[in-house]
Scaffold this motif. Structure first.
Motif, PDB file in Angstrom:
ATOM      1  N   GLU A  83       0.819  -1.196   0.000  1.00 61.82           N
ATOM      2  CA  GLU A  83       0.000   0.000   0.000  1.00 61.82           C
ATOM      3  C   GLU A  83       0.861   1.257   0.000  1.00 61.82           C
ATOM      4  OE1 GLU A  83      -1.612  -2.368   3.164  1.00 61.82           O
ATOM      5  OE2 GLU A  83      -0.993  -3.133   1.244  1.00 61.82           O
ATOM      6  N   LYS A  84       2.092   1.127   0.419  1.00 61.62           N
ATOM      7  CA  LYS A  84       2.992   2.267   0.492  1.00 61.62           C
ATOM      8  C   LYS A  84       3.666   2.526  -0.856  1.00 61.62           C
ATOM      9  CE  LYS A  84       5.811   4.052   4.170  1.00 61.62           C
ATOM     10  NZ  LYS A  84       6.612   3.765   5.309  1.00 61.62           N
ATOM     11  N   ARG A  85       3.298   1.728  -1.848  1.00 66.17           N
ATOM     12  CA  ARG A  85       3.953   1.797  -3.147  1.00 66.17           C
ATOM     13  C   ARG A  85       3.879   3.192  -3.761  1.00 66.17           C
ATOM     14  NH1 ARG A  85       1.597  -2.049  -7.356  1.00 66.17           N
ATOM     15  NH2 ARG A  85       0.197  -0.342  -7.710  1.00 66.17           N
ATOM     16  N   SER A  86       2.760   3.896  -3.583  1.00 63.34           N
ATOM     17  CA  SER A  86       2.619   5.200  -4.211  1.00 63.34           C
ATOM     18  C   SER A  86       3.689   6.171  -3.733  1.00 63.34           C
ATOM     19  CB  SER A  86       1.233   5.784  -3.948  1.00 63.34           C
ATOM     20  OG  SER A  86       1.066   6.011  -2.569  1.00 63.34           O
ATOM     21  N   SER A  87       4.146   6.015  -2.514  1.00 59.67           N
ATOM     22  CA  SER A  87       5.200   6.910  -2.041  1.00 59.67           C
ATOM     23  C   SER A  87       6.513   6.616  -2.758  1.00 59.67           C
ATOM     24  CB  SER A  87       5.377   6.793  -0.535  1.00 59.67           C
ATOM     25  OG  SER A  87       5.782   5.497  -0.181  1.00 59.67           O
ATOM     26  N   TYR A  88       6.690   5.384  -3.233  1.00 58.78           N
ATOM     27  CA  TYR A  88       7.895   5.057  -3.986  1.00 58.78           C
ATOM     28  C   TYR A  88       7.770   5.511  -5.436  1.00 58.78           C
ATOM     29  CZ  TYR A  88       9.054   2.071  -0.057  1.00 58.78           C
ATOM     30  OH  TYR A  88       9.328   1.606   1.191  1.00 58.78           O
ATOM     31  N   ASP A  89       6.543   5.552  -5.947  1.00 57.29           N
ATOM     32  CA  ASP A  89       6.340   5.921  -7.349  1.00 57.29           C
ATOM     33  C   ASP A  89       6.898   7.307  -7.647  1.00 57.29           C
ATOM     34  OD1 ASP A  89       3.099   4.307  -7.779  1.00 57.29           O
ATOM     35  OD2 ASP A  89       5.127   3.512  -7.804  1.00 57.29           O
ATOM     36  N   SER A 166      -2.377  13.822  -8.503  1.00 56.65           N
ATOM     37  CA  SER A 166      -2.098  12.399  -8.273  1.00 56.65           C
ATOM     38  C   SER A 166      -3.148  11.519  -8.940  1.00 56.65           C
ATOM     39  CB  SER A 166      -2.060  12.111  -6.777  1.00 56.65           C
ATOM     40  OG  SER A 166      -1.021  12.827  -6.174  1.00 56.65           O
ATOM     41  N   ASP A 167      -4.422  11.915  -8.820  1.00 56.40           N
ATOM     42  CA  ASP A 167      -5.497  11.140  -9.448  1.00 56.40           C
ATOM     43  C   ASP A 167      -5.343  11.126 -10.963  1.00 56.40           C
ATOM     44  OD1 ASP A 167      -6.558  10.673  -6.958  1.00 56.40           O
ATOM     45  OD2 ASP A 167      -8.114  12.217  -7.122  1.00 56.40           O
ATOM     46  N   ILE A 168      -5.006  12.277 -11.531  1.00 58.53           N
ATOM     47  CA  ILE A 168      -4.836  12.364 -12.983  1.00 58.53           C
ATOM     48  C   ILE A 168      -3.676  11.472 -13.429  1.00 58.53           C
ATOM     49  CG2 ILE A 168      -4.094  13.914 -14.850  1.00 58.53           C
ATOM     50  CD1 ILE A 168      -5.775  16.110 -13.480  1.00 58.53           C
ATOM     51  N   LEU A 169      -2.591  11.479 -12.671  1.00 55.11           N
ATOM     52  CA  LEU A 169      -1.448  10.626 -13.027  1.00 55.11           C
ATOM     53  C   LEU A 169      -1.822   9.152 -12.991  1.00 55.11           C
ATOM     54  CD1 LEU A 169       1.434  12.506 -11.205  1.00 55.11           C
ATOM     55  CD2 LEU A 169       1.154  12.236 -13.670  1.00 55.11           C
ATOM     56  N   LYS A 170      -2.571   8.736 -11.963  1.00 57.69           N
ATOM     57  CA  LYS A 170      -3.003   7.336 -11.877  1.00 57.69           C
ATOM     58  C   LYS A 170      -3.914   6.983 -13.047  1.00 57.69           C
ATOM     59  CE  LYS A 170      -2.715   7.153  -6.882  1.00 57.69           C
ATOM     60  NZ  LYS A 170      -3.468   7.240  -5.632  1.00 57.69           N
ATOM     61  N   ARG A 171      -4.878   7.901 -13.337  1.00 58.60           N
ATOM     62  CA  ARG A 171      -5.809   7.660 -14.436  1.00 58.60           C
ATOM     63  C   ARG A 171      -5.064   7.579 -15.765  1.00 58.60           C
ATOM     64  NH1 ARG A 171      -9.340  11.668 -13.461  1.00 58.60           N
ATOM     65  NH2 ARG A 171      -8.334  13.108 -14.875  1.00 58.60           N
ATOM     66  N   THR A 172      -4.092   8.458 -15.962  1.00 54.57           N
ATOM     67  CA  THR A 172      -3.298   8.465 -17.197  1.00 54.57           C
ATOM     68  C   THR A 172      -2.509   7.181 -17.326  1.00 54.57           C
ATOM     69  OG1 THR A 172      -3.128  10.870 -17.043  1.00 54.57           O
ATOM     70  CG2 THR A 172      -1.563   9.756 -18.473  1.00 54.57           C
ATOM     71  N   GLN A 173      -1.897   6.752 -16.227  1.00 52.80           N
ATOM     72  CA  GLN A 173      -1.128   5.507 -16.250  1.00 52.80           C
ATOM     73  C   GLN A 173      -2.033   4.336 -16.599  1.00 52.80           C
ATOM     74  OE1 GLN A 173       0.841   4.617 -12.557  1.00 52.80           O
ATOM     75  NE2 GLN A 173       2.126   3.066 -13.489  1.00 52.80           N
ATOM     76  N   ASN A 174      -3.230   4.304 -16.029  1.00 55.48           N
ATOM     77  CA  ASN A 174      -4.181   3.226 -16.350  1.00 55.48           C
ATOM     78  C   ASN A 174      -4.569   3.252 -17.815  1.00 55.48           C
ATOM     79  OD1 ASN A 174      -4.159   2.264 -13.742  1.00 55.48           O
ATOM     80  ND2 ASN A 174      -5.946   3.426 -13.119  1.00 55.48           N
ATOM     81  N   LYS A 175      -4.824   4.452 -18.358  1.00 56.13           N
ATOM     82  CA  LYS A 175      -5.187   4.552 -19.778  1.00 56.13           C
ATOM     83  C   LYS A 175      -4.056   4.028 -20.665  1.00 56.13           C
ATOM     84  CE  LYS A 175      -8.362   8.456 -20.013  1.00 56.13           C
ATOM     85  NZ  LYS A 175      -8.547   9.818 -20.563  1.00 56.13           N
ATOM     86  N   ILE A 176      -2.845   4.429 -20.332  1.00 55.32           N
ATOM     87  CA  ILE A 176      -1.692   4.005 -21.138  1.00 55.32           C
ATOM     88  C   ILE A 176      -1.490   2.498 -21.021  1.00 55.32           C
ATOM     89  CG2 ILE A 176       0.818   4.172 -21.346  1.00 55.32           C
ATOM     90  CD1 ILE A 176       0.516   7.150 -20.532  1.00 55.32           C
TER      91      ILE A 176
END
Length: 183
Positions: A83-89, A166-176
């Motif tokens: 769950e802490k992965r996002s802090s590493y991203d 952060s939400d936009i980055l996650k959404r963009t990553q999912n789209k890609i």
């Protein structure tokens, strides 16, 4: 079983929000008046409504917390392990496979690998294809992050909250990831 419970919690949260809205609508006119001008029964009503508001807010907070827990299967806010992965991203550095660069020290050289024109064209076409699938805001956020601006700086430049970036980055990553497999 858990789906039924989740459904009941969502319904209770909805009803609690409605009741909280009712309390706020009733409370607002009383709060606008000067307390000296209120009658005894209006003061009691004001006090009771303020107490109701506190209780409803606490109940709603607990309901939302429980709903998040049931949806995710773990305690909201707890960050352990994956769950802490996002802090590493945020610390992850994306590197171009064609360029190998060592940290520049006094005697360290930069190694390059030659890229032919065909590879450059392929990369440019891939980038165009990817950005076609993104909204204007998603492209702006992605471009700023690619230029190594922090999430805070990106949010400031675009006048949006950090959480939205952060939400936009996650959404963009999912789209890609849905369209292309980027290695």
């Amino acid at each position: 079983m858990i789906r039924e419970l989740l459904k009941e919690y969502k319904q209770t949260a909805k009803e609690t929000r409605q009741r909280l809205d009712e309390v706020n609508r009733t409370l607002k006119p009383l709060q606008l008046k000067d307390k000296k001008d209120l009658r005894k029964h209006e003061l009691e009503l004001l006090h009771q409504l303020e107490q109701d508001k506190k209780i409803l807010n606490a109940a709603l907070s607990s309901l939302v917390f429980s709903i998040k827990w049931m949806k995710t299967g773990r305690m909201p806010g707890a960050q352990r392990g994956i769950e802490k992965r996002s802090s590493y991203d945020e610390r992850e550095v994306v590197s171009d496979p064609y360029w190998i660069q060592l940290k520049k020290e006094s005697n360290t050289d930069i190694f390059e690998c030659k890229i032919d024109e065909e590879q450059e064209d392929f990369k440019a076409q891939l980038l165009r294809d990817i950005t076609k699938k993104l909204t204007k805001t998603e492209r702006e956020v992605l471009e700023l992050r690619a230029k190594e601006f922090s999430i805070r700086e990106t949010a400031s430049m675009l006048n949006i909250p950090k959480s939205t970036v952060s939400d936009i980055l996650k959404r963009t990553q999912n789209k890609i990831n849905e369209e292309w497999m980027i290695v």
